[in-house]
Design a protein around this motif. Structure first.
Motif, PDB file in Angstrom:
ATOM      1  N   GLN A  32       0.824  -1.209   0.000  1.00  0.00           N
ATOM      2  CA  GLN A  32       0.000   0.000   0.000  1.00  0.00           C
ATOM      3  C   GLN A  32       0.862   1.265   0.000  1.00  0.00           C
ATOM      4  N   ALA A  35       2.739   1.567  -3.430  1.00  0.00           N
ATOM      5  CA  ALA A  35       1.766   1.886  -4.484  1.00  0.00           C
ATOM      6  C   ALA A  35       1.366   3.356  -4.419  1.00  0.00           C
ATOM      7  N   GLY A  36       1.141   3.863  -3.212  1.00  0.00           N
ATOM      8  CA  GLY A  36       0.781   5.272  -3.054  1.00  0.00           C
ATOM      9  C   GLY A  36       1.894   6.197  -3.517  1.00  0.00           C
ATOM     10  N   LEU A  40       0.255   4.184  -8.092  1.00  0.00           N
ATOM     11  CA  LEU A  40      -0.392   2.996  -8.652  1.00  0.00           C
ATOM     12  C   LEU A  40      -1.390   2.444  -7.643  1.00  0.00           C
ATOM     13  N   SER A  41      -2.252   1.572  -8.102  1.00  0.00           N
ATOM     14  CA  SER A  41      -3.182   0.932  -7.174  1.00  0.00           C
ATOM     15  C   SER A  41      -2.471  -0.241  -6.494  1.00  0.00           C
ATOM     16  N   ARG A  43      -3.614  -3.072  -5.826  1.00  0.00           N
ATOM     17  CA  ARG A  43      -3.961  -4.311  -6.533  1.00  0.00           C
ATOM     18  C   ARG A  43      -3.038  -4.541  -7.726  1.00  0.00           C
TER      19      ARG A  43
END
Length: 217
Positions: A32, A35-36, A40-41, A43
């Motif tokens: 998480q 990705a942040g 990006l997501s 997932r």
């Protein structure tokens, strides 16, 4: 199997995913968090790490930037490169930070390139690093940078909050990352270091090797 098919097969994407995951875990970040930072997501990043996400070069570059790693370090060599350049790159990939700095200096001298160096001001709190640093930067016409200000920006909190919540070890980790990124990407600058930088062996060694250091009393 053709070369095109090899690159489109799962083995290349799986190797890429393992590299991304290894670097993320080594940085101490969750999916998480990374990705942040990469925009990006979670997932999609999880799919990339699992070898199922056929990521674009632009997105991969964002992951590399968030990890503070050069893009070639993330992209796996596929198929194996048996050229002399390929063998040299294998050595480079496994070099320590100190070895890389020594190699950089040797190549610069070999190719007769003069490397401008930053000036790092060192001293206890209140020694005048900020005051003198700003004056020196104006005189030399180069930027002035305060490492602690960069650390606060990276952490998203004040130093007092950072020490209170995460402790000194987290501060040292951020200090090293921020200094490494600054010396690798910034033009020459006058740098006001943290008051206790000299107690952080790896970071202090990096500063000694890459900067002109001036002790203020």
């Amino acid at each position: 199997m053709t070369l095109v098919h090899k690159y489109e097969s799962g083995s290349f994407l799986q190797s890429l995913g393992r590299k991304v995951r290894a670097l993320r875990v080594a940085s101490g970040r969750s999916i998480q968090e990374l990705a942040g930072q990469a925009g990006l997501s979670p997932r999609f990043l999880a799919q990339v790490e699992a070898g199922r996400g056929n990521i674009s070069v632009a997105r991969l570059a964002r992951i590399a930037a968030a990890l503070g790693a050069p893009l070639p370090r993330i992209v796996p060599a596929f198929p194996p490169d048996h050229s002399l350049r390929g063998h040299v790159w294998e050595f480079v990939e496994n070099c320590s930070e100190e070895d890389l700095e020594e190699l950089h200096r040797w190549l610069s001298q070999r190719q007769k390139k003069i490397l401008p160096r930053s000036i790092a001001l060192v001293g206890l709190r209140g020694a005048g690093k900020s005051t003198i640093g700003k004056m020196l930067a104006r005189r030399l016409g180069i930027p002035f940078v305060e490492i602690d200000a960069l650390i606060e920006k990276e952490a998203g909190m004040s130093l007092m909050e950072l020490f209170s919540i995460h402790g000194e070890s987290y501060y040292r980790e951020l200090e090293h990352q921020v200094m490494q990124k600054l010396l690798a990407t910034s033009p020459p600058a006058v740098i006001a270091t943290g008051g206790s930088l000299v107690t952080a062996r790896d970071t202090w060694g990096m500063v000694l090797r890459q900067c002109h250091t001036v002790w203020l009393k």
